[in-house]
Write an enzyme that holds these catalytic residues in place. Structure first.
Site, mmCIF file in Angstrom:
data_model
loop_
_atom_site.group_PDB
_atom_site.id
_atom_site.type_symbol
_atom_site.label_atom_id
_atom_site.label_comp_id
_atom_site.label_asym_id
_atom_site.label_seq_id
_atom_site.Cartn_x
_atom_site.Cartn_y
_atom_site.Cartn_z
ATOM 1 C CG ASP A 1 -10.107 1.647 -3.785
ATOM 2 O OD1 ASP A 1 -11.331 1.787 -3.757
ATOM 3 O OD2 ASP A 1 -9.324 2.557 -4.091
ATOM 4 C CG HIS B 1 -4.329 6.742 0.781
ATOM 5 N ND1 HIS B 1 -4.270 8.095 1.010
ATOM 6 C CD2 HIS B 1 -5.529 6.508 0.192
ATOM 7 C CE1 HIS B 1 -5.390 8.643 0.595
ATOM 8 N NE2 HIS B 1 -6.163 7.707 0.087
HETATM 9 N N1 ACO Z 1 2.848 -1.789 -3.956
HETATM 10 C C1 ACO Z 1 4.205 -1.777 -3.904
HETATM 11 N N2 ACO Z 1 4.949 -0.699 -3.609
HETATM 12 C C2 ACO Z 1 4.290 0.442 -3.368
HETATM 13 C C3 ACO Z 1 2.883 0.530 -3.413
HETATM 14 C C4 ACO Z 1 2.159 -0.638 -3.710
HETATM 15 N N3 ACO Z 1 0.829 -0.621 -3.762
HETATM 16 N N4 ACO Z 1 2.503 1.800 -3.133
HETATM 17 C C5 ACO Z 1 3.625 2.492 -2.928
HETATM 18 N N5 ACO Z 1 4.713 1.679 -3.074
HETATM 19 C C6 ACO Z 1 6.108 2.041 -2.872
HETATM 20 C C7 ACO Z 1 6.665 2.824 -4.029
HETATM 21 O O1 ACO Z 1 7.220 1.986 -5.022
HETATM 22 C C8 ACO Z 1 7.686 3.686 -3.342
HETATM 23 O O2 ACO Z 1 8.833 2.882 -3.079
HETATM 24 P P1 ACO Z 1 10.303 3.547 -3.092
HETATM 25 O O3 ACO Z 1 10.292 4.557 -1.989
HETATM 26 O O4 ACO Z 1 11.221 2.390 -2.866
HETATM 27 O O5 ACO Z 1 10.460 4.153 -4.464
HETATM 28 C C9 ACO Z 1 7.045 4.015 -1.997
HETATM 29 O O6 ACO Z 1 6.164 2.909 -1.736
HETATM 30 C C10 ACO Z 1 6.246 5.294 -1.986
HETATM 31 O O7 ACO Z 1 5.347 5.260 -3.084
HETATM 32 P P2 ACO Z 1 4.769 6.540 -3.815
HETATM 33 O O8 ACO Z 1 4.369 6.164 -5.199
HETATM 34 O O9 ACO Z 1 5.694 7.687 -3.647
HETATM 35 O O10 ACO Z 1 3.484 6.818 -2.967
HETATM 36 P P3 ACO Z 1 2.351 7.765 -3.396
HETATM 37 O O11 ACO Z 1 1.867 8.414 -2.168
HETATM 38 O O12 ACO Z 1 2.732 8.642 -4.522
HETATM 39 O O13 ACO Z 1 1.254 6.761 -4.002
HETATM 40 C C11 ACO Z 1 -0.608 5.393 -4.306
HETATM 41 C C12 ACO Z 1 0.070 6.435 -3.394
HETATM 42 C C13 ACO Z 1 -0.769 5.938 -5.729
HETATM 43 C C14 ACO Z 1 -2.004 5.112 -3.755
HETATM 44 C C15 ACO Z 1 0.269 4.111 -4.325
HETATM 45 O O14 ACO Z 1 0.428 3.632 -3.016
HETATM 46 C C16 ACO Z 1 -0.318 3.022 -5.238
HETATM 47 O O15 ACO Z 1 -0.069 3.050 -6.443
HETATM 48 N N6 ACO Z 1 -1.107 2.086 -4.652
HETATM 49 C C17 ACO Z 1 -1.774 1.090 -5.462
HETATM 50 C C18 ACO Z 1 -2.999 1.694 -6.125
HETATM 51 C C19 ACO Z 1 -4.121 1.928 -5.149
HETATM 52 O O16 ACO Z 1 -4.467 1.073 -4.338
HETATM 53 N N7 ACO Z 1 -4.770 3.111 -5.278
HETATM 54 C C20 ACO Z 1 -5.928 3.468 -4.457
HETATM 55 C C21 ACO Z 1 -5.632 4.649 -3.601
HETATM 56 S S1 ACO Z 1 -6.987 4.934 -2.539
HETATM 57 C C22 ACO Z 1 -8.111 5.825 -3.429
HETATM 58 O O17 ACO Z 1 -7.866 6.460 -4.420
HETATM 59 C C23 ACO Z 1 -9.479 5.797 -2.940
#
Ligand code: ACO
Length: 427
Positions: free
Chosen positions: A365, A308
């Protein structure tokens, strides 16, 4: 809200200038950079808004590090346990819990507005039966602006409240119709003898030619889902609503913009994506493969329902949802193998260095799809349920923005295109 002045240390030549630091009631302070361009000729560069407070707001507070979520100061788990969605919608909109008569009046005005104009219902026939409910909802909610534009003056506080109430009241009917249309079943009308969640259930799953008895355990579970999803400060869809509203746009059109933003798999569409992922995993023995894919940087796959932007700890909503999923499955006597996969996946991921280092925890979620599926919701309606809930938050932010509008939102950019060049002279 206090105001301090600190040296923003932009560069030596600018040291003499200082920028105010604004203090909220909780959470990080914010450097007020509004005058920065005028004073220093510099812009702030923050494309994902990771360090940007886009507005002041008194509605919802999130401390992602501590896993705290408060609506108007009240912890989300207390509201999920003791309140109900209509009361929470009132709290979000007006800032205080209603007394009995305020709640009764609010409920009555929602009941007064929960019918759809018959012409609105006729829109549905223009959509393909297999259209995604969110696509239909973007269209139908946007189209409401064609019904309530001329009779509404957004400068009038009473008209604004009416618009917010209309939205909250009509959303279950709109969402239910996008489902009943897809299966070709006539839509039941709202029944004002039922509470908000029960009414939503009977419109979704009841047929007009027979009685439909609402299961109170399922109604309570749905009500809880609605409470948990009602608001989440300046997320993508809420910021979209605010930005659309900043131009003075019609509130129904603004909420339609929010629905469009919510639909994406990185936002509200994640619950649908989680369930698809769990179905694809199929059996616990495939979990290590999925974890390896999520960690592989050459693979775009992410573990859906994990991570998140704000929560770097447990999402407090995910604990409530997990508990609710267990209760509903036990009540229905269902043993969903997807719940076992989800729990094992969570356990393995939480012990994995990759997820620990990046502070990736299950978000709201992760379990909501399992719960909604157990309750009979088709997968493509998951995000639509989220949209019904979030309308209370969107409407509250829309109201707040009207009270304290700072004018039209107009971000700037760091231009990286061609420098000036001239159109070649033709020979
Ligand atoms: N699975 C694997 N790796 C992940 C995940 C994941 N679900 N989420 C983040 N990471 C990793 C990224 O690859 C990144 O790795 P790095 O530092 O080696 O490059 C690091 O964790 C940070 O990720 P960001 O994308 O910078 O985190 P951000 O805060 O932008 O993204 C998000 C948050 C979009 C929710 C992301 O965690 C994601 O895509 N999760 C899956 C989708 C999801 O469940 N969305 C629901 C959110 S809750 C809502 O809207 C109600």
């Amino acid at each position: 809200m206090g105001k301090k002045y600190v040296n923003a240390a932009l560069s030596e030549s600018h040291d003499k200038n200082s920028m105010p630091v604004l203090e909220g009631t909780m959470g990080p302070h914010a450097v007020d950079i509004q005058a920065m361009y005028e004073q220093h000729g510099l812009l702030a560069f923050d494309p994902g808004f990771r360090s940007t407070a886009s507005c002041k707001s008194a509605i919802t507070f999130v401390d992602g590090g501590a896993g705290v979520l408060l609506y108007r100061g009240y912890p989300i788990d207390e509201l999920a346990q003791h309140s109900n969605f209509v009361e929470v919608a009132y709290l979000l909109m007006f800032g205080e819990l209603p007394d009995d008569s305020e709640l009764a009046r609010f409920r009555a005005s929602i009941e007064q507005h929960n019918l759809l104009h018959e012409q609105v219902l006729s829109f549905y026939h223009g959509f393909r039966r297999d259209a995604h409910p969110m696509a239909v909802m973007v269209g139908v909610v946007g189209a409401l602006s064609a019904f309530y534009h001329d009779i509404m003056d957004i400068r009038d506080p009473r008209d604004r409240i009416n618009a917010a109430i209309r939205l909250i009241a009509k959303m279950p009917s709109i969402a239910a119709a996008s489902y009943t249309y897809s299966i070709g079943r006539p839509q039941r009308y709202p029944n004002n003898n039922l509470d908000y969640a029960s009414n939503f259930l009977q419109m979704l799953f009841g047929a007009p030619n027979k009685e439909y008895e609402v299961d109170p355990i399922l109604a309570r579970a749905l009500d809880r889902i609605l409470i948990l999803h009602a608001d989440h400060e300046q997320n993508a869809s809420t910021s979209t609503v605010r930005m659309a509203a900043s131009s003075g746009a019609n509130p129904f059109a603004c909420i339609a913009a929010g629905i469009a933003s919510l639909w994406g798999p990185a936002h509200g569409g994640a619950n649908e994506a989680v369930l698809k992922m769990l179905v694809d995993i199929g059996t616990p023995k495939n979990i290590p493969k999925v974890i390896a894919r999520a960690k592989d940087k050459s693979d775009s796959f992410r573990l859906m329902g994990f991570g998140h932007r704000i929560y770097k700890n447990f999402d407090p909503r995910s604990k409530v949802i997990q508990q609710s999923a267990r209760e509903v499955l036990a009540h229905l006597g269902k043993d969903d193998p997807l719940l076992d996969i989800a729990m094992q996946l969570e356990e393995i991921a939480l012990k994995d260095e990759y997820f620990i280092e990046r502070k990736l925890y299950p978000n709201v979620d992760f379990y909501s799809g399992i719960l909604l599926r157990a309750m009979g919701f088709p997968v493509n309606m998951f995000t639509a349920v989220f949209a019904v809930a979030r309308t209370a938050g969107w409407a509250s932010h829309w109201l707040e923005l009207q009270e304290e509008s700072h004018g039209i939102d107009r971000p700037r950019q760091l231009y990286i295109g061609k420098t000036l060049r001239h159109y070649p002279k033709k020979k």
